[in-house]
Design a protein around this motif. Sequence first.
Motif, PDB file in Angstrom:
ATOM      1  N   ASP A 119      46.420  36.782  34.960  1.00 18.93           N
ATOM      2  CA  ASP A 119      45.170  36.971  34.241  1.00 18.93           C
ATOM      3  C   ASP A 119      45.523  37.303  32.788  1.00 18.93           C
ATOM      4  OD1 ASP A 119      42.083  37.675  34.661  1.00 18.93           O
ATOM      5  OD2 ASP A 119      42.941  39.184  33.324  1.00 18.93           O
ATOM      6  N   CYS A 121      43.968  38.677  29.469  1.00 15.96           N
ATOM      7  CA  CYS A 121      42.819  39.374  28.889  1.00 15.96           C
ATOM      8  C   CYS A 121      43.344  40.621  28.209  1.00 15.96           C
ATOM      9  CB  CYS A 121      41.809  39.752  29.976  1.00 15.96           C
ATOM     10  SG  CYS A 121      40.204  40.225  29.290  1.00 15.96           S
ATOM     11  N   CYS A 123      41.366  43.621  28.187  1.00 19.29           N
ATOM     12  CA  CYS A 123      40.634  44.838  28.575  1.00 19.29           C
ATOM     13  C   CYS A 123      41.498  45.879  29.287  1.00 19.29           C
ATOM     14  CB  CYS A 123      39.397  44.498  29.393  1.00 19.29           C
ATOM     15  SG  CYS A 123      39.733  43.640  30.931  1.00 19.29           S
ATOM     16  N   SER A 166      40.591  35.299  31.043  1.00 21.54           N
ATOM     17  CA  SER A 166      39.345  35.823  31.607  1.00 21.54           C
ATOM     18  C   SER A 166      38.488  36.550  30.579  1.00 21.54           C
ATOM     19  CB  SER A 166      39.661  36.794  32.756  1.00 21.54           C
ATOM     20  OG  SER A 166      40.241  37.978  32.260  1.00 21.54           O
ATOM     21  N   LYS A 196      31.977  32.834  33.386  1.00 23.46           N
ATOM     22  CA  LYS A 196      32.150  34.206  33.854  1.00 23.46           C
ATOM     23  C   LYS A 196      30.940  35.010  33.409  1.00 23.46           C
ATOM     24  CE  LYS A 196      35.161  38.236  33.564  1.00 23.46           C
ATOM     25  NZ  LYS A 196      36.459  38.749  33.133  1.00 23.46           N
ATOM     26  N   TYR A 202      31.548  43.620  39.284  1.00 28.20           N
ATOM     27  CA  TYR A 202      32.935  43.887  38.891  1.00 28.20           C
ATOM     28  C   TYR A 202      33.290  45.377  38.960  1.00 28.20           C
ATOM     29  CZ  TYR A 202      32.337  39.311  36.543  1.00 28.20           C
ATOM     30  OH  TYR A 202      32.051  38.016  36.260  1.00 28.20           O
ATOM     31  N   PHE A 205      36.628  46.586  40.618  1.00 30.84           N
ATOM     32  CA  PHE A 205      37.785  46.047  39.879  1.00 30.84           C
ATOM     33  C   PHE A 205      38.140  46.938  38.705  1.00 30.84           C
ATOM     34  CE2 PHE A 205      39.451  43.809  36.219  1.00 30.84           C
ATOM     35  CZ  PHE A 205      40.451  43.001  36.717  1.00 30.84           C
ATOM     36  N   ARG A 206      37.131  47.426  38.035  1.00 28.58           N
ATOM     37  CA  ARG A 206      37.426  48.208  36.831  1.00 28.58           C
ATOM     38  C   ARG A 206      38.112  49.526  37.177  1.00 28.58           C
ATOM     39  NH1 ARG A 206      32.056  46.390  33.356  1.00 28.58           N
ATOM     40  NH2 ARG A 206      32.614  44.166  33.435  1.00 28.58           N
ATOM     41  N   ARG A 218      29.853  44.367  28.441  1.00 32.87           N
ATOM     42  CA  ARG A 218      30.484  43.095  28.086  1.00 32.87           C
ATOM     43  C   ARG A 218      29.467  41.974  27.843  1.00 32.87           C
ATOM     44  NH1 ARG A 218      35.382  45.036  29.090  1.00 32.87           N
ATOM     45  NH2 ARG A 218      36.207  45.435  31.174  1.00 32.87           N
ATOM     46  N   GLN A 222      30.490  38.059  27.936  1.00 27.04           N
ATOM     47  CA  GLN A 222      30.309  37.439  29.245  1.00 27.04           C
ATOM     48  C   GLN A 222      28.881  36.909  29.342  1.00 27.04           C
ATOM     49  OE1 GLN A 222      31.511  40.408  32.113  1.00 27.04           O
ATOM     50  NE2 GLN A 222      33.671  40.254  31.527  1.00 27.04           N
ATOM     51  N   LYS A 249      32.521  32.704  38.273  1.00 25.43           N
ATOM     52  CA  LYS A 249      32.739  34.081  38.707  1.00 25.43           C
ATOM     53  C   LYS A 249      31.527  34.925  38.381  1.00 25.43           C
ATOM     54  CE  LYS A 249      35.628  37.971  37.639  1.00 25.43           C
ATOM     55  NZ  LYS A 249      36.448  38.569  36.627  1.00 25.43           N
ATOM     56  N   VAL A 274      34.496  38.311  43.966  1.00 29.23           N
ATOM     57  CA  VAL A 274      34.962  39.464  43.195  1.00 29.23           C
ATOM     58  C   VAL A 274      34.952  40.788  43.961  1.00 29.23           C
ATOM     59  CG1 VAL A 274      34.295  38.354  41.030  1.00 29.23           C
ATOM     60  CG2 VAL A 274      32.726  39.989  42.136  1.00 29.23           C
ATOM     61  N   SER A 275      35.413  41.820  43.264  1.00 34.81           N
ATOM     62  CA  SER A 275      35.622  43.128  43.873  1.00 34.81           C
ATOM     63  C   SER A 275      34.367  43.693  44.528  1.00 34.81           C
ATOM     64  CB  SER A 275      36.149  44.102  42.820  1.00 34.81           C
ATOM     65  OG  SER A 275      35.259  44.192  41.724  1.00 34.81           O
ATOM     66  N   TYR A 314      40.012  38.894  47.586  1.00 36.16           N
ATOM     67  CA  TYR A 314      40.776  40.033  48.103  1.00 36.16           C
ATOM     68  C   TYR A 314      41.006  39.896  49.608  1.00 36.16           C
ATOM     69  CZ  TYR A 314      39.704  41.595  43.462  1.00 36.16           C
ATOM     70  OH  TYR A 314      39.613  41.639  42.088  1.00 36.16           O
TER      71      TYR A 314
HETATM   72  C1  PBG Z   1      39.135  41.071  33.085  1.00 37.38           C
HETATM   73  C2  PBG Z   1      38.673  40.733  34.459  1.00 37.38           C
HETATM   74  C3  PBG Z   1      37.646  41.318  35.220  1.00 37.38           C
HETATM   75  C4  PBG Z   1      37.687  40.707  36.476  1.00 37.38           C
HETATM   76  C5  PBG Z   1      38.706  39.747  36.438  1.00 37.38           C
HETATM   77  N1  PBG Z   1      39.281  39.765  35.173  1.00 37.38           N
HETATM   78  C6  PBG Z   1      36.741  42.451  34.920  1.00 37.38           C
HETATM   79  C7  PBG Z   1      35.712  42.367  33.903  1.00 37.38           C
HETATM   80  O1  PBG Z   1      35.461  41.327  33.287  1.00 37.38           O
HETATM   81  O2  PBG Z   1      35.138  43.416  33.667  1.00 37.38           O
HETATM   82  C8  PBG Z   1      36.797  41.048  37.643  1.00 37.38           C
HETATM   83  C9  PBG Z   1      37.365  40.783  38.997  1.00 37.38           C
HETATM   84  C10 PBG Z   1      36.682  41.472  40.116  1.00 37.38           C
HETATM   85  O3  PBG Z   1      35.647  42.143  40.004  1.00 37.38           O
HETATM   86  O4  PBG Z   1      37.211  41.340  41.232  1.00 37.38           O
HETATM   87  N2  PBG Z   1      38.345  40.674  32.041  1.00 37.38           N
END
Ligand code: PBG
Length: 326
Positions: A119, A121, A123, A166, A196, A202, A205-206, A218, A222, A249, A274-275, A314
């Motif tokens: 990935d 990015c 962040c 991402s 995205k 998400y 994930f964070r 975001r 996004q 996504k 996603v998460s 996952y």
């Molecule tokens: C980073 C990123 C994120 C996810 C994947 N890459 C988080 C976001 O954009 O805040 C989310 C993945 C998930 O929720 O499983 N930018």
Amino acid sequence: MSRFPAYRPRRLRRSEALRRLVRETRVDAAQLVQPLFVVPGRGVEKPVASMPGIAQRSVERTAEECRRLRDLGVPAVILFGVPERKDARGSGATDPEGIIPRALGAIREAAPGLLLVTDVCLCEYTDHGHCGLVKDGDVDNDPTLQLLAGEAVAHARAGADVIAPSDMMDGRVGAIRTALDAAGFAHLPIMAYAAKFASAFYGPFRDAAESTPQFGDRRSYQMDPANAEEALREVALDIEEGADIVMVKPALPYLDIVRRVKERFGYPVAAYHVSGEYAMVKAAAERGWIDEARVVEESLTAIRRAGADVIITYFAQDVARGLGRR
Ligand code: PBG
């Protein structure tokens, strides 16, 4: 109008052998990608509270986990890195000795043959938690591109097989493609997070990636969850700029987008389950409210049926273990 009683759809539903024979969509572990979170330290394996079955791991533990996953039949992982130190420019992201380059080296050795997606990015690397440089409270698009390109090249040099940006900055796929080509990585594919959405799914994930924005959200980079036409424009742009695989996504709430992207472009499509989608299934299953294996199989089948070739999920490890196979 009706062809009944000549046509009786139930005839083909009478046994599992018959149902399997005419099944249109299959979920194959070969098309799944397992996300992994790499953190500093040694001997670290810290479960993510909101994602049962998922942990943050240090480099060498990640490499061991990768060997297990490969031996189970998981073909690919996508790596997210949490650096030692965060700063305003996300310097850890472009460091050739950074957390992801180190993980790539260790995994290569421990699990040859496993496909390594990274990935790309900022962040996880910035102290403010945004996906780019911040200027006057806003994410500054164009100066960010160079950093993302530097991050992609650092991953390429360390042995990544697929680069997955991402961040959702405008023009980043083109900037990354140009930088990879110039560095001698013209052969390396880009899997772009093309559509995205700024999603509430998400959240977990964070926690895992320690990438929660410290101010604001975001939504200035996004996408608005309401927009499908714009998603197609985003995908078109990423393809023009050189994306090889385009991603939508999250997955289940956006299956209409998956379908339209597949039909419109005919490119390999990835969907990121996603998460939050994972956490909801786990939470309900823990309470005994749903049958986890069946829900997972049905969810992944639906994502494939909508048109996704690749699913980042996952649950990849569970599918490879045979959970949900019936
Ligand atoms: C980073 C990123 C994120 C996810 C994947 N890459 C988080 C976001 O954009 O805040 C989310 C993945 C998930 O929720 O499983 N930018």
